[in-house]
Design a protein around this motif. Sequence first.
Motif, PDB file in Angstrom:
ATOM      1  N   GLN A  27       0.668  -1.252   0.114  1.00  0.00           N
ATOM      2  CA  GLN A  27       0.018  -0.062  -0.027  1.00  0.00           C
ATOM      3  C   GLN A  27       0.895   1.300   0.081  1.00  0.00           C
ATOM      4  O   GLN A  27       0.579   2.184  -1.039  1.00  0.00           O
ATOM      5  CB  GLN A  27      -0.907   0.031   1.208  1.00  0.00           C
ATOM      6  CG  GLN A  27      -1.919  -0.986   1.173  1.00  0.00           C
ATOM      7  CD  GLN A  27      -2.924  -0.436   0.184  1.00  0.00           C
ATOM      8  OE1 GLN A  27      -3.839   0.394   0.628  1.00  0.00           O
ATOM      9  NE2 GLN A  27      -3.242  -1.234  -0.898  1.00  0.00           N
ATOM     10  N   ILE A  28       1.873   1.003   0.785  1.00  0.00           N
ATOM     11  CA  ILE A  28       2.826   2.500   0.797  1.00  0.00           C
ATOM     12  C   ILE A  28       3.404   2.566  -0.219  1.00  0.00           C
ATOM     13  O   ILE A  28       3.844   3.862  -0.908  1.00  0.00           O
ATOM     14  CB  ILE A  28       3.684   2.388   2.100  1.00  0.00           C
ATOM     15  CG1 ILE A  28       2.987   2.331   3.391  1.00  0.00           C
ATOM     16  CG2 ILE A  28       4.883   3.089   2.208  1.00  0.00           C
ATOM     17  CD1 ILE A  28       3.794   1.852   4.402  1.00  0.00           C
ATOM     18  N   GLY A  29       3.894   1.531  -1.076  1.00  0.00           N
ATOM     19  CA  GLY A  29       4.433   1.559  -2.331  1.00  0.00           C
ATOM     20  C   GLY A  29       3.624   2.030  -3.402  1.00  0.00           C
ATOM     21  O   GLY A  29       4.126   2.868  -4.172  1.00  0.00           O
ATOM     22  N   GLU A  30       2.532   1.815  -3.695  1.00  0.00           N
ATOM     23  CA  GLU A  30       1.303   2.160  -4.348  1.00  0.00           C
ATOM     24  C   GLU A  30       1.176   3.919  -4.140  1.00  0.00           C
ATOM     25  O   GLU A  30       1.162   4.685  -5.327  1.00  0.00           O
ATOM     26  CB  GLU A  30      -0.193   1.632  -4.595  1.00  0.00           C
ATOM     27  CG  GLU A  30      -0.189   0.245  -4.925  1.00  0.00           C
ATOM     28  CD  GLU A  30      -1.550   0.069  -5.440  1.00  0.00           C
ATOM     29  OE1 GLU A  30      -2.426   0.846  -5.152  1.00  0.00           O
ATOM     30  OE2 GLU A  30      -1.852  -1.205  -5.042  1.00  0.00           O
ATOM     31  N   ILE A  31       1.298   4.301  -3.009  1.00  0.00           N
ATOM     32  CA  ILE A  31       1.352   5.577  -2.813  1.00  0.00           C
ATOM     33  C   ILE A  31       2.534   6.140  -3.203  1.00  0.00           C
ATOM     34  O   ILE A  31       2.057   7.363  -3.912  1.00  0.00           O
ATOM     35  CB  ILE A  31       0.895   5.937  -1.223  1.00  0.00           C
ATOM     36  CG1 ILE A  31      -0.529   5.320  -0.748  1.00  0.00           C
ATOM     37  CG2 ILE A  31       1.063   7.380  -1.015  1.00  0.00           C
ATOM     38  CD1 ILE A  31      -0.496   5.432   0.751  1.00  0.00           C
ATOM     39  N   ALA A  32       3.579   5.663  -3.113  1.00  0.00           N
ATOM     40  CA  ALA A  32       4.708   6.666  -3.478  1.00  0.00           C
ATOM     41  C   ALA A  32       4.722   6.473  -4.954  1.00  0.00           C
ATOM     42  O   ALA A  32       5.258   7.690  -5.473  1.00  0.00           O
ATOM     43  CB  ALA A  32       6.022   5.926  -2.741  1.00  0.00           C
ATOM     44  N   VAL A  33       4.551   5.662  -5.637  1.00  0.00           N
ATOM     45  CA  VAL A  33       4.507   5.407  -6.938  1.00  0.00           C
ATOM     46  C   VAL A  33       3.570   6.272  -7.655  1.00  0.00           C
ATOM     47  O   VAL A  33       3.910   7.006  -8.464  1.00  0.00           O
ATOM     48  CB  VAL A  33       4.451   3.893  -7.387  1.00  0.00           C
ATOM     49  CG1 VAL A  33       4.410   4.084  -8.972  1.00  0.00           C
ATOM     50  CG2 VAL A  33       5.593   3.123  -7.190  1.00  0.00           C
ATOM     51  N   LEU A  34       2.415   6.332  -7.189  1.00  0.00           N
ATOM     52  CA  LEU A  34       1.623   7.471  -7.871  1.00  0.00           C
ATOM     53  C   LEU A  34       1.730   8.582  -7.544  1.00  0.00           C
ATOM     54  O   LEU A  34       1.345   9.553  -8.319  1.00  0.00           O
ATOM     55  CB  LEU A  34       0.012   7.063  -7.071  1.00  0.00           C
ATOM     56  CG  LEU A  34      -0.629   5.572  -7.619  1.00  0.00           C
ATOM     57  CD1 LEU A  34      -1.851   5.421  -6.856  1.00  0.00           C
ATOM     58  CD2 LEU A  34      -0.872   5.656  -9.251  1.00  0.00           C
ATOM     59  N   LEU A  35       2.489   8.984  -6.332  1.00  0.00           N
ATOM     60  CA  LEU A  35       3.007  10.249  -6.110  1.00  0.00           C
ATOM     61  C   LEU A  35       3.958  10.765  -7.336  1.00  0.00           C
ATOM     62  O   LEU A  35       3.907  11.888  -7.800  1.00  0.00           O
ATOM     63  CB  LEU A  35       3.575  10.412  -4.810  1.00  0.00           C
ATOM     64  CG  LEU A  35       4.323  11.739  -4.429  1.00  0.00           C
ATOM     65  CD1 LEU A  35       3.282  12.872  -4.280  1.00  0.00           C
ATOM     66  CD2 LEU A  35       4.990  11.660  -3.046  1.00  0.00           C
ATOM     67  N   ALA A  36       4.765   9.849  -7.456  1.00  0.00           N
ATOM     68  CA  ALA A  36       5.734  10.066  -8.738  1.00  0.00           C
ATOM     69  C   ALA A  36       4.952  10.500 -10.202  1.00  0.00           C
ATOM     70  O   ALA A  36       5.454  11.248 -10.753  1.00  0.00           O
ATOM     71  CB  ALA A  36       6.714   9.040  -9.011  1.00  0.00           C
ATOM     72  N   PHE A  37       3.727   9.658 -10.214  1.00  0.00           N
ATOM     73  CA  PHE A  37       3.471   9.695 -11.498  1.00  0.00           C
ATOM     74  C   PHE A  37       2.741  11.222 -11.572  1.00  0.00           C
ATOM     75  O   PHE A  37       2.529  11.814 -12.459  1.00  0.00           O
ATOM     76  CB  PHE A  37       2.221   8.820 -11.900  1.00  0.00           C
ATOM     77  CG  PHE A  37       2.788   7.276 -12.015  1.00  0.00           C
ATOM     78  CD1 PHE A  37       4.063   7.314 -12.472  1.00  0.00           C
ATOM     79  CD2 PHE A  37       1.948   6.108 -11.876  1.00  0.00           C
ATOM     80  CE1 PHE A  37       4.929   5.952 -12.483  1.00  0.00           C
ATOM     81  CE2 PHE A  37       2.868   5.061 -12.098  1.00  0.00           C
ATOM     82  CZ  PHE A  37       4.005   4.759 -12.327  1.00  0.00           C
ATOM     83  N   SER A  38       1.971  11.566 -10.354  1.00  0.00           N
ATOM     84  CA  SER A  38       1.158  12.789 -10.208  1.00  0.00           C
ATOM     85  C   SER A  38       2.181  13.964 -10.297  1.00  0.00           C
ATOM     86  O   SER A  38       2.056  14.905 -10.840  1.00  0.00           O
ATOM     87  CB  SER A  38       0.465  12.962  -9.030  1.00  0.00           C
ATOM     88  OG  SER A  38       1.279  13.018  -7.982  1.00  0.00           O
ATOM     89  N   LEU A  39       3.445  13.853  -9.960  1.00  0.00           N
ATOM     90  CA  LEU A  39       4.373  14.844 -10.127  1.00  0.00           C
ATOM     91  C   LEU A  39       4.922  14.989 -11.630  1.00  0.00           C
ATOM     92  O   LEU A  39       5.558  15.990 -11.649  1.00  0.00           O
ATOM     93  CB  LEU A  39       5.392  14.521  -9.108  1.00  0.00           C
ATOM     94  CG  LEU A  39       5.086  14.849  -7.579  1.00  0.00           C
ATOM     95  CD1 LEU A  39       6.407  14.288  -6.742  1.00  0.00           C
ATOM     96  CD2 LEU A  39       4.902  16.200  -7.267  1.00  0.00           C
ATOM     97  N   THR A  40       5.026  14.068 -12.320  1.00  0.00           N
ATOM     98  CA  THR A  40       5.652  13.997 -13.620  1.00  0.00           C
ATOM     99  C   THR A  40       4.713  13.979 -14.730  1.00  0.00           C
ATOM    100  O   THR A  40       5.078  13.934 -15.973  1.00  0.00           O
ATOM    101  CB  THR A  40       6.572  12.911 -13.716  1.00  0.00           C
ATOM    102  OG1 THR A  40       5.989  11.643 -13.491  1.00  0.00           O
ATOM    103  CG2 THR A  40       7.771  13.137 -12.668  1.00  0.00           C
TER     104      THR A  40
END
Length: 260
Positions: free
Chosen positions: A246-259
């Motif tokens: 779950q924490i990994g999904e949040i971190a990865v989606l944060l990267a996508f939203s930033l880029t």
Amino acid sequence: MTMPSFLRNILVACAFLGRVPVPGRVFDGFDGRMGAIAHAFPVAGFLVALPGALLFWLMLTLGTDALVAALLALSLQALVTGALHEDGLADCADGFGGGRSREEVLDIMKDSRIGTFGAIALFMSFALRAAMLASVAMHLPPLAAAFALPASGTLARTLMVAHWQALPPAREQGLATSAGQPDLAGTARALAIGTVLAGIPVIAVFGLPALFLALSLGGIAAFAMTRLAARRINGHTGDTIGAVEQIGEIAVLLAFSLTA
């Protein structure tokens, strides 16, 4: 006809990580040691995220509000996985938040009831992932935005394997103990498979910097959770593995939203 071993491993992993119906013959001769097939987890993560991605794309194509579409997609994803990882996140939040000693933490995590910390963690997980998916959808076409779900699911299940291998079981008995641990070779295969499988659509849709950021943020999140589990309970459990996802999904989606 004998089923290829890698295909069988993927089907077993899908059944383990979700409620995906698979033929009974898939389990013929399987000894239940999930650690031995952990290299298939990234592929299973990609597959179990596809229904949610399809719904996300469809809703966006029909003009649904991006946040509503994201919440519907995540809800379907939770149904497909049986909320397995969300349950692990909630149990970890309750245990680490409410327990003082190692024994208290483990006892709370074993309790099926959800407390205040667990409820907050579940709310924040859905809220953050939905908000970041909606942000991606506001900057990309529907089909491109939908790829964020299987890509994040793949990388998150890859991080699970790394956490699983890095720590010993925290309990002498339990699902995590009986399932065994992936070895270094299996973990390396999972990392390679997950990076390539997610990397291709991520580079195509978001670009190479997005993949680098996703791997960096996901790695930091998984490392932090692994250090926390090592300090508080001296090992991993099925709940900490789910929490890493779950924490990994949040971190990865944060990267996508930033880029995006």
